[in-house]
Design a protein around this motif. Structure first.
Motif, PDB file in Angstrom:
ATOM      1  N   GLY A  64       0.828  -1.199   0.000  1.00 50.76           N
ATOM      2  CA  GLY A  64       0.000   0.000   0.000  1.00 50.76           C
ATOM      3  C   GLY A  64       0.860   1.246   0.000  1.00 50.76           C
ATOM      4  O   GLY A  64       1.888   1.307   0.674  1.00 50.76           O
ATOM      5  N   TYR A  69      -4.158   2.174  -2.669  1.00 52.37           N
ATOM      6  CA  TYR A  69      -4.713   2.085  -1.323  1.00 52.37           C
ATOM      7  C   TYR A  69      -6.204   1.781  -1.368  1.00 52.37           C
ATOM      8  O   TYR A  69      -6.800   1.695  -2.455  1.00 52.37           O
ATOM      9  N   ASN A  91      -0.920  -2.778   9.393  1.00 52.92           N
ATOM     10  CA  ASN A  91      -0.887  -1.584   8.544  1.00 52.92           C
ATOM     11  C   ASN A  91      -2.077  -1.599   7.587  1.00 52.92           C
ATOM     12  O   ASN A  91      -2.281  -2.574   6.852  1.00 52.92           O
ATOM     13  N   PRO A  93      -3.562   0.622   4.600  1.00 49.85           N
ATOM     14  CA  PRO A  93      -3.388   1.734   3.667  1.00 49.85           C
ATOM     15  C   PRO A  93      -4.733   2.233   3.149  1.00 49.85           C
ATOM     16  O   PRO A  93      -5.204   1.807   2.087  1.00 49.85           O
ATOM     17  N   PRO A 102      -3.089   6.652   5.698  1.00 47.14           N
ATOM     18  CA  PRO A 102      -2.920   5.316   6.256  1.00 47.14           C
ATOM     19  C   PRO A 102      -3.070   5.274   7.772  1.00 47.14           C
ATOM     20  O   PRO A 102      -2.835   6.262   8.466  1.00 47.14           O
TER      21      PRO A 102
END
Length: 236
Positions: A64, A69, A91, A93, A102
């Motif tokens: 991402g 995204y 994580n 994104p 993010p």
């Protein structure tokens, strides 16, 4: 599943894959997308009013960035199961139609499912701020101890924003309050981390103004006259 470059893909009912390698955009018009393994982003996914679900304890999103995204342009959210200390940092994104914002989530408390989305703009503040609001929630209230990292770009900072005094703001009971926050780092995206978070609602990045500090009072305090009718004087 591999989506090849040049494809025009629309998901119109619930779809699932263990691993998905995405080389062309996906638009989800109805239903949800469930990923049990690795979602490799080389393009965008637009959620509209639908959800992307990372199911199980090991699902993740890789690659991402500000070009590739998850666009949370409606009521849809990215939902992550089994977020706990063993899973570590997750994580996500995500972003709006025009901005990459993010989120990273880690939880040292009770395992839970977390949902995230972001929208342009921020309400109920006149201070410097990033013009974005992150909606973050947990499936089961209580027991979480979360560190939350939020990202944004320069164009989203309003004219009064000061990165040197920025904090993670949390909208609770009709006002913005400050979470325990680290310093702003990075550059497009910039990031900031709030820690020790145990309740969830809208979050933002802002300057909350100077907080007052308590002064130690001399223990010699005079109050007079006593009793009083119209005027009371207090000296310390």
């Amino acid at each position: 599943v591999v989506v090849p470059a040049g494809s025009d893909v629309e998901i119109s009912s619930t779809a699932s894959a263990r691993n998905l390698s995405l080389n062309a955009p996906i638009n989800i018009s109805a239903g949800n997308l469930n990923i049990a393994g690795n979602l490799n982003l080389n393009s965008k996914i637009t959620l509209n009013n639908n959800s992307l679900n990372l199911i199980g304890a090991n699902s993740l999103i890789t690659n991402g960035n500000s070009t590739n995204y998850i666009v949370t342009n409606g009521t849809g959210t990215v939902n992550v199961e089994n977020v706990d200390a063993a899973r570590g940092i997750v994580n996500l994104p995500i972003g709006t139609a025009t901005n990459f914002n993010p989120v990273s989530v880690s939880n040292s408390g009770t395992a839970d499912t977390f949902s995230v989305k972001v929208a342009d703009g921020i309400a109920n503040t006149t201070n410097g701020a990033v013009n974005a609001t992150w909606e973050i929630s947990e499936a089961t209230a209580g027991g979480s101890n979360v560190s939350l990292t939020l990202g944004w770009n320069t164009s989203q900072q309003n004219a009064a924003f000061d990165s040197g005094t920025a904090k993670v703001g949390h909208y609770l009971n009709g006002s913005w309050t400050e979470e325990n926050s680290g310093a702003v780092s990075g550059n497009n995206p910039y990031t900031i981390t709030g820690s020790g978070i145990s309740s969830f609602s809208p979050f933002a990045v802002m300057n909350l103004g100077s907080l007052g500090t308590a002064d130690s009072l001399n223990n010699t305090i005079s109050v007079y006259p006593n009793p009083f009718k119209d005027k009371l004087t207090v000296t310390a």
